[in-house]
Design an enzyme around this catalytic site. Structure first.
Site, short mmCIF file in Angstrom:
data_model
loop_
_atom_site.label_atom_id
_atom_site.label_comp_id
_atom_site.label_asym_id
_atom_site.label_seq_id
_atom_site.Cartn_x
_atom_site.Cartn_y
_atom_site.Cartn_z
CE1 TYR A 103 -4.27 -1.20 -0.36
CE2 TYR A 103 -3.37 -3.00 0.94
CZ TYR A 103 -4.35 -2.49 0.11
OH TYR A 103 -5.41 -3.29 -0.26
NE ARG B 213 -2.87 0.25 -5.06
CZ ARG B 213 -4.13 -0.17 -4.91
NH1 ARG B 213 -4.42 -1.09 -4.03
NH2 ARG B 213 -5.08 0.33 -5.65
CG ASN C 136 -10.71 4.97 -8.78
OD1 ASN C 136 -10.98 3.77 -8.88
ND2 ASN C 136 -10.71 5.79 -9.80
CG ASP D 71 -6.91 7.79 -7.52
OD1 ASP D 71 -7.71 8.75 -7.44
OD2 ASP D 71 -6.95 6.97 -8.47
CG HIS E 154 -13.99 0.29 -2.82
ND1 HIS E 154 -13.81 -0.26 -4.06
CD2 HIS E 154 -15.23 -0.11 -2.41
CE1 HIS E 154 -14.90 -0.94 -4.41
NE2 HIS E 154 -15.77 -0.87 -3.43
CB CYS F 282 -7.52 2.28 19.50
SG CYS F 282 -6.35 3.45 18.79
CB CYS G 257 -1.53 2.75 17.39
SG CYS G 257 -2.75 3.97 17.92
CB CYS H 135 -4.18 1.89 21.68
SG CYS H 135 -3.71 1.08 20.15
N1 APR Z 1 -10.70 4.77 -19.48
C1 APR Z 1 -11.85 4.17 -19.03
N2 APR Z 1 -11.91 2.89 -18.63
C2 APR Z 1 -10.77 2.17 -18.69
C3 APR Z 1 -9.54 2.70 -19.16
C4 APR Z 1 -9.54 4.06 -19.56
N3 APR Z 1 -8.43 4.66 -20.00
N4 APR Z 1 -8.60 1.73 -19.09
C5 APR Z 1 -9.21 0.63 -18.60
N5 APR Z 1 -10.52 0.88 -18.37
C6 APR Z 1 -11.55 0.00 -17.84
C7 APR Z 1 -11.37 -1.47 -18.08
O1 APR Z 1 -11.84 -1.83 -19.38
C8 APR Z 1 -12.20 -2.08 -16.95
O2 APR Z 1 -13.55 -2.25 -17.34
O3 APR Z 1 -11.55 0.14 -16.43
C9 APR Z 1 -12.12 -1.02 -15.84
C10 APR Z 1 -11.25 -1.41 -14.67
O4 APR Z 1 -11.83 -2.49 -13.98
P1 APR Z 1 -11.17 -3.07 -12.65
O5 APR Z 1 -9.71 -3.21 -12.84
O6 APR Z 1 -11.94 -4.28 -12.25
O7 APR Z 1 -11.38 -1.88 -11.58
P2 APR Z 1 -12.65 -1.54 -10.71
O8 APR Z 1 -13.92 -1.94 -11.39
O9 APR Z 1 -12.52 -0.13 -10.27
O10 APR Z 1 -12.45 -2.48 -9.45
C11 APR Z 1 -13.37 -2.40 -8.39
O11 APR Z 1 -12.07 -3.92 -7.08
O12 APR Z 1 -10.12 -4.76 -6.24
C12 APR Z 1 -11.17 -3.94 -6.00
O13 APR Z 1 -11.24 -2.25 -4.41
C13 APR Z 1 -10.78 -2.52 -5.71
O14 APR Z 1 -12.04 -0.50 -6.17
C14 APR Z 1 -11.56 -1.72 -6.73
C15 APR Z 1 -12.69 -2.66 -7.09
#
Ligand code: APR
Length: 267
Positions: free
Chosen positions: A82, A85, A118, A120, A135, A146, A168, A171
């Site tokens: 993480y 990221r 997302n 981010d 999320h 805690c 932490c 706690c």
């Molecule tokens: N613009 C738009 N869509 C795009 C682009 C782009 N440039 N590039 C890729 N994609 C699309 C892909 O085609 C796909 O359908 O984005 C989607 C990404 O899907 P995932 O990787 O499954 O991401 P997401 O749906 O956000 O995942 C949901 O899963 O692991 C968990 O918590 C994590 O929030 C996340 C959740």
């Protein structure tokens, strides 16, 4: 329900020609709910989760990194991942899609509610207010015992495989974990309730860059549809949500959203 085959996924920056029915929907909508997923940030350089070649999940097993059990089993591995990221997100910029959504909200008479999966902060850095981070966030760490909030730990500039979490300070018994929602954890109730409200009571739902594979977020466009609200999907590929969409735009976020907002602004 429709799918427009005109935009090739390998041409993400091509300015798409918007179909007339989409332009009509966009211009008519004063209150718009935008549900974003990992594809929203892909053109900023943040890998998606499930795309075949670049998805983070294709290199890591989510079970090893994104469940409470994984954290209990190997905190140093999860913490390092993480924090990598955190570093990655800090080193990239919002893309044209994020900026377009921020601009949409400044157009007279338009109210834009952003609900994102997302973790981010690229919507915020583009100038948007996010109604709900379903999320959680990479920048809201807390104690795993805690629950006291803690500053985001320092992220090493190069990925390391393991890094012990901070202890932490409140706690002195717990470890500092990322404030993200892991598989098997519930979504933050307030944020999910807000998301439900703005998917039930809005003029248009725009779904951007999500595969629709993760519940309950993926239920939101269906909720809108069940309430007679049109749903526009923006994704280079067909997704599990395509069937629920009134219009599907096979385009990238950075290509489609500026064109969509231009169509509203030029009305
Ligand atoms: N613009 C738009 N869509 C795009 C682009 C782009 N440039 N590039 C890729 N994609 C699309 C892909 O085609 C796909 O359908 O984005 C989607 C990404 O899907 P995932 O990787 O499954 O991401 P997401 O749906 O956000 O995942 C949901 O899963 O692991 C968990 O918590 C994590 O929030 C996340 C959740």
């Amino acid at each position: 329900m429709g799918s427009l085959p005109s935009f090739a996924p390998d041409q993400p920056h091509r300015d798409p020609q918007l179909p007339d029915d989409l332009v009509r929907l966009l211009r008519r909508a004063q209150r718009v709910t935008v549900l974003t997923g990992a594809g929203m940030s892909a053109e900023s350089g943040v890998p998606t989760f499930r795309d075949a070649q670049t998805g983070l999940w294709s290199h890591f097993d989510p079970e090893d990194l994104a469940t409470p059990r994984a954290w209990a089993r190997d905190k140093a591995l999860c913490n390092a991942w993480y924090l990598w990221r955190v570093h990655l997100v800090r080193s990239v910029e919002p893309n044209a899609g994020h900026r377009a959504l921020a601009e949409w909200a400044t157009l007279p008479g338009r109210q834009i509610h952003i609900v994102t999966q997302n973790i981010d902060d690229l919507h915020e850095r583009a100038g948007s207010t996010v109604l709900a981070h379903l999320h959680g966030s990479l920048f809201a760490w807390r104690c795993d015992r805690c629950h006291a909030p803690a500053p985001t730990p320092n992220a090493p500039p190069t990925p390391v495989e393991r890094l012990d979490p901070d202890r932490c300070r409140h706690c002195a018994d717990g470890d500092i974990r990322p404030g993200v929602v892991w598989f098997e954890e519930p979504l933050p109730a307030t944020e999910f309730d807000l998301a439900i409200d703005v998917c039930r009571d809005t003029d248009l739902v725009v779904v951007v860059g999500t595969s629709g594979m993760v519940q309950p977020a993926a239920s939101l466009p269906h909720l809108a549809g069940a309430n007679g609200i049109p749903v526009v999907e923006v994704d280079p590929r067909e997704t599990l949500l395509t069937e629920a969409a009134t219009v599907s735009l096979r385009a990238s976020a950075g290509g489609a959203l500026p064109a969509m907002v231009r169509a509203v602004a030029l009305e």
